[in-house]
Write a protein that holds these residues in place. Structure first.
Motif, PDB file in Angstrom:
ATOM      1  N   LEU A 100      75.249 125.367 139.312  1.00  6.31           N
ATOM      2  CA  LEU A 100      73.966 124.740 139.625  1.00  6.31           C
ATOM      3  C   LEU A 100      73.461 125.129 141.013  1.00  6.31           C
ATOM      4  CD1 LEU A 100      74.624 121.196 138.124  1.00  6.31           C
ATOM      5  CD2 LEU A 100      73.045 122.939 137.234  1.00  6.31           C
ATOM      6  N   HIS A 101      74.357 125.171 141.972  1.00  5.92           N
ATOM      7  CA  HIS A 101      73.989 125.555 143.338  1.00  5.92           C
ATOM      8  C   HIS A 101      73.435 126.980 143.362  1.00  5.92           C
ATOM      9  CE1 HIS A 101      74.201 126.187 147.667  1.00  5.92           C
ATOM     10  NE2 HIS A 101      74.834 127.314 147.395  1.00  5.92           N
ATOM     11  N   THR A 102      74.126 127.887 142.691  1.00 12.80           N
ATOM     12  CA  THR A 102      73.701 129.283 142.691  1.00 12.80           C
ATOM     13  C   THR A 102      72.374 129.453 141.961  1.00 12.80           C
ATOM     14  OG1 THR A 102      76.006 129.973 142.783  1.00 12.80           O
ATOM     15  CG2 THR A 102      74.396 131.654 142.170  1.00 12.80           C
ATOM     16  N   ALA A 103      72.209 128.772 140.838  1.00 13.01           N
ATOM     17  CA  ALA A 103      70.947 128.859 140.094  1.00 13.01           C
ATOM     18  C   ALA A 103      69.772 128.446 140.964  1.00 13.01           C
ATOM     19  CB  ALA A 103      71.009 127.991 138.841  1.00 13.01           C
ATOM     20  N   LYS A 104      69.949 127.380 141.705  1.00 15.05           N
ATOM     21  CA  LYS A 104      68.881 126.905 142.590  1.00 15.05           C
ATOM     22  C   LYS A 104      68.662 127.877 143.740  1.00 15.05           C
ATOM     23  CE  LYS A 104      67.177 122.681 144.557  1.00 15.05           C
ATOM     24  NZ  LYS A 104      67.336 121.242 144.583  1.00 15.05           N
ATOM     25  N   GLU A 105      69.755 128.349 144.316  1.00 14.21           N
ATOM     26  CA  GLU A 105      69.679 129.248 145.475  1.00 14.21           C
ATOM     27  C   GLU A 105      68.958 130.558 145.150  1.00 14.21           C
ATOM     28  OE1 GLU A 105      73.199 131.484 147.360  1.00 14.21           O
ATOM     29  OE2 GLU A 105      72.993 129.625 148.524  1.00 14.21           O
ATOM     30  N   GLY A 107      66.880 131.029 142.570  1.00 12.04           N
ATOM     31  CA  GLY A 107      65.629 130.795 141.865  1.00 12.04           C
ATOM     32  C   GLY A 107      65.682 131.203 140.404  1.00 12.04           C
ATOM     33  N   ASP A 109      65.395 131.112 136.493  1.00 11.17           N
ATOM     34  CA  ASP A 109      64.548 130.347 135.581  1.00 11.17           C
ATOM     35  C   ASP A 109      65.189 130.213 134.197  1.00 11.17           C
ATOM     36  OD1 ASP A 109      64.054 132.976 134.774  1.00 11.17           O
ATOM     37  OD2 ASP A 109      62.013 132.977 135.534  1.00 11.17           O
ATOM     38  N   SER A 137      70.884 120.600 135.136  1.00 11.61           N
ATOM     39  CA  SER A 137      70.087 121.758 135.524  1.00 11.61           C
ATOM     40  C   SER A 137      68.603 121.422 135.568  1.00 11.61           C
ATOM     41  CB  SER A 137      70.312 122.912 134.542  1.00 11.61           C
ATOM     42  OG  SER A 137      69.507 124.013 134.897  1.00 11.61           O
ATOM     43  N   GLU A 138      67.923 122.031 136.524  1.00 13.66           N
ATOM     44  CA  GLU A 138      66.473 121.876 136.653  1.00 13.66           C
ATOM     45  C   GLU A 138      65.737 122.940 135.854  1.00 13.66           C
ATOM     46  OE1 GLU A 138      65.591 121.814 140.827  1.00 13.66           O
ATOM     47  OE2 GLU A 138      66.846 120.043 141.180  1.00 13.66           O
ATOM     48  N   VAL A 139      66.473 123.911 135.294  1.00 13.01           N
ATOM     49  CA  VAL A 139      65.872 124.992 134.506  1.00 13.01           C
ATOM     50  C   VAL A 139      66.548 125.031 133.133  1.00 13.01           C
ATOM     51  CG1 VAL A 139      65.277 126.333 136.555  1.00 13.01           C
ATOM     52  CG2 VAL A 139      67.455 126.759 135.402  1.00 13.01           C
TER      53      VAL A 139
END
Length: 145
Positions: A100-105, A107, A109, A137-139
């Motif tokens: 999750l951290h890496t996905a956000k970092e 960007g 989608d 997850s936000e995506v």
């Protein structure tokens, strides 16, 4: 539709299938592909010796071994994905937090990951890294079985 696809791998056969699937999606959408693996941090205590702290040298050796294993996993996955695939290794206490951290970092989608077909009871008792990623997850998250 997708511009930045991220796939998580632990080097397992199932994760390799997820990498292949994510590679296909990234190519179809002409998207950036990032392959991520999580180097799990060693616990700071040793349950076998009554819960005392482990020595720094033991902690460093465990960390080194984890990083070496993750480097090999990423190298193999990047070779399978082909040119243009980026790789990221993140150290975390849990796989889902690192993903999750890496996905956000970066960007991302879309997050792609494999999941073992475990029973409902197993998921309820043990939890699932994939389930946690899906729920937090936000995506969008694509689970490959």
């Amino acid at each position: 539709m997708y511009q930045n696809v991220m796939v998580a791998t632990d080097g397992s056969d199932l994760a390799t299938i997820a990498v292949d699937h994510a590679t296909s999606i990234a190519r179809a959408f002409n998207a950036r592909l990032t392959i991520v693996t999580v180097a799990l941090q060693a616990p700071v205590f040793d349950a076998m010796s009554g819960g005392g702290a482990i020595s720094q040298s033991v902690f460093d050796e465990i960390r080194r071994a984890n990083v070496e294993q993750c480097t090999a996993i990423l190298k193999k996955a990047a070779a399978a994905a082909g040119p243009g695939a980026r790789t990221e290794m993140v150290e975390s206490l849990t796989a889902y937090e690192g993903i999750l951290h890496t996905a956000k970092e970066i960007g991302a989608d879309l997050v792609v990951m494999g999941s073992h077909s475990r029973s409902l009871l197993s998921r309820l008792v043990l939890g699932s890294q994939a389930s946690k990623v899906v729920n937090l997850s936000e995506v969008p998250v694509l689970i490959v079985r």
